[in-house]
Design an enzyme around this catalytic site. Structure first.
Site, PDB file in Angstrom:
ATOM      1  N   LYS A  81     -23.225 -14.453  56.260  1.00 15.66           N
ATOM      2  CA  LYS A  81     -21.986 -14.770  55.551  1.00 15.66           C
ATOM      3  C   LYS A  81     -20.837 -14.455  56.522  1.00 15.66           C
ATOM      4  O   LYS A  81     -20.909 -13.461  57.244  1.00 15.66           O
ATOM      5  CB  LYS A  81     -21.920 -13.881  54.311  1.00 15.66           C
ATOM      6  N   ARG A 134     -19.851  -6.106  40.876  1.00 17.19           N
ATOM      7  CA  ARG A 134     -18.556  -5.434  40.770  1.00 17.19           C
ATOM      8  C   ARG A 134     -18.256  -4.994  39.361  1.00 17.19           C
ATOM      9  O   ARG A 134     -17.231  -4.360  39.117  1.00 17.19           O
ATOM     10  CB  ARG A 134     -17.440  -6.408  41.150  1.00 17.19           C
ATOM     11  N   GLU A 161     -24.151 -16.575  42.935  1.00 20.47           N
ATOM     12  CA  GLU A 161     -24.013 -15.191  43.413  1.00 20.47           C
ATOM     13  C   GLU A 161     -23.263 -14.384  42.377  1.00 20.47           C
ATOM     14  O   GLU A 161     -22.084 -14.632  42.110  1.00 20.47           O
ATOM     15  CB  GLU A 161     -23.268 -15.173  44.757  1.00 20.47           C
TER      16      GLU A 161
HETATM   17  O1  LIG Z   1     -17.856  -9.278  46.098  1.00 17.22           O
HETATM   18  C1  LIG Z   1     -18.338  -9.541  47.195  1.00 17.22           C
HETATM   19  O2  LIG Z   1     -19.430  -9.122  47.586  1.00 17.22           O
HETATM   20  C2  LIG Z   1     -17.653 -10.397  48.151  1.00 17.22           C
HETATM   21  O3  LIG Z   1     -18.160 -10.596  49.198  1.00 17.22           O
HETATM   22  C3  LIG Z   1     -16.355 -10.971  47.852  1.00 17.22           C
HETATM   23  C4  LIG Z   1     -16.406 -12.450  47.541  1.00 17.22           C
HETATM   24  O4  LIG Z   1     -17.249 -13.143  48.381  1.00 17.22           O
HETATM   25  C5  LIG Z   1     -15.046 -12.971  47.618  1.00 17.22           C
HETATM   26  O5  LIG Z   1     -14.219 -12.205  46.786  1.00 17.22           O
HETATM   27  C6  LIG Z   1     -14.889 -14.414  47.253  1.00 17.22           C
HETATM   28  O6  LIG Z   1     -13.645 -14.756  47.726  1.00 17.22           O
HETATM   29  P1  LIG Z   1     -12.655 -15.794  47.058  1.00 17.22           P
HETATM   30  O7  LIG Z   1     -13.396 -17.090  46.930  1.00 17.22           O
HETATM   31  O8  LIG Z   1     -11.537 -15.855  48.037  1.00 17.22           O
HETATM   32  O9  LIG Z   1     -12.258 -15.231  45.743  1.00 17.22           O
END
Ligand SMILES: O=C(O)C(=O)C[C@H](O)[C@H](O)COP(=O)(O)O
Length: 208
Positions: free
Chosen positions: A129, A45, A41
């Site tokens: 999700k 961003r 994925e």
């Molecule tokens: O950017 C996106 O669309 C998201 O949905 C955020 C990510 O899924 C999370 O930032 C992952 O989270 P961590 O594994 O805690 O770092």
């Protein structure tokens, strides 16, 4: 087009990737795929994310490449045009879900509540999700939702780590988890592909 259900059952962990430098895209994807994680994925961003999706698709044929952070019709169109094989959103709106269904590209939409789950079920979506997983109630929340809504399968993401991933994966209504711990910014910046592959191997050995 691979169905989202099959994508969720391909690997126990979906790495959530933030790519700041385009030249990191292909080596990072190779490092993860070599470790056994084929479903990637790429979050939308960063300014290079769409180009990163295109490059990985062209140069890492074993990868199944999706776009994360798809939040509206505009980002959905960009992700689809870049060749994303699946889409991931942090939350849901009617516009976004309707556009995704129309596009034919599978979407894994983010939810945290029974009401959001029920709205998606009405649209024929039963793979979701669960985001942000830890902050939104984590394992007890997923168990509770699974009581009245057992037909839904989740990919918990957000705060999932090697410490709790196995516990999430043991839940009946969890097919895979998402997370950034295999490819955190410091390892990517340092181009430490060996350590990223090692973490990916460890993650792919978890059982769903
Ligand atoms: O950017 C996106 O669309 C998201 O949905 C955020 C990510 O899924 C999370 O930032 C992952 O989270 P961590 O594994 O805690 O770092």
């Amino acid at each position: 087009m691979t169905a989202i259900k099959d994508i969720m059952h391909t690997s126990p962990v979906i790495p959530v990737m933030v790519i700041n430098r385009l030249e990191h895209a292909v080596p990072l994807a190779h490092a993860l795929v070599e470790g056994g994680l084929k479903v990637l994925e790429i979050t939308l961003r960063t300014p290079v994310a769409l180009e990163a999706i295109k490059r990985i698709k062209a140069e890492v044929p074993d990868a199944i490449v999706g776009a994360g952070t798809v939040i509206n019709q505009e980002t959905l169109k960009q992700a689809v045009d870049a060749g994303s094989e699946f889409l991931v959103s942090p939350g849901v709106t009617d516009n976004l879900i309707d556009a995704a269904l129309k596009s034919g590209v599978p979407i894994l939409p983010g939810v945290i509540s029974p009401s959001e789950v029920m709205r998606l079920l009405e649209k024929g979506i039963s793979e979701m999700k669960f985001f942000p997983a830890e902050a939104a109630g984590g394992i007890p929340m997923l168990k509770s939702i699974g009581g009245p809504l057992p037909q839904v399968t989740f990919c918990p993401t957000g705060g999932v780590s090697p410490k709790n991933a196995a516990e999430y994966l043991a839940l009946k209504n969890v097919a895979c988890v998402g997370g950034s711990w295999m490819a955190p910014a410091d390892l990517v910046d340092a181009e430490d592909w060996t350590e990223i592959t090692r973490r990916a191997k460890e993650a792919s050995a978890l059982s769903a």
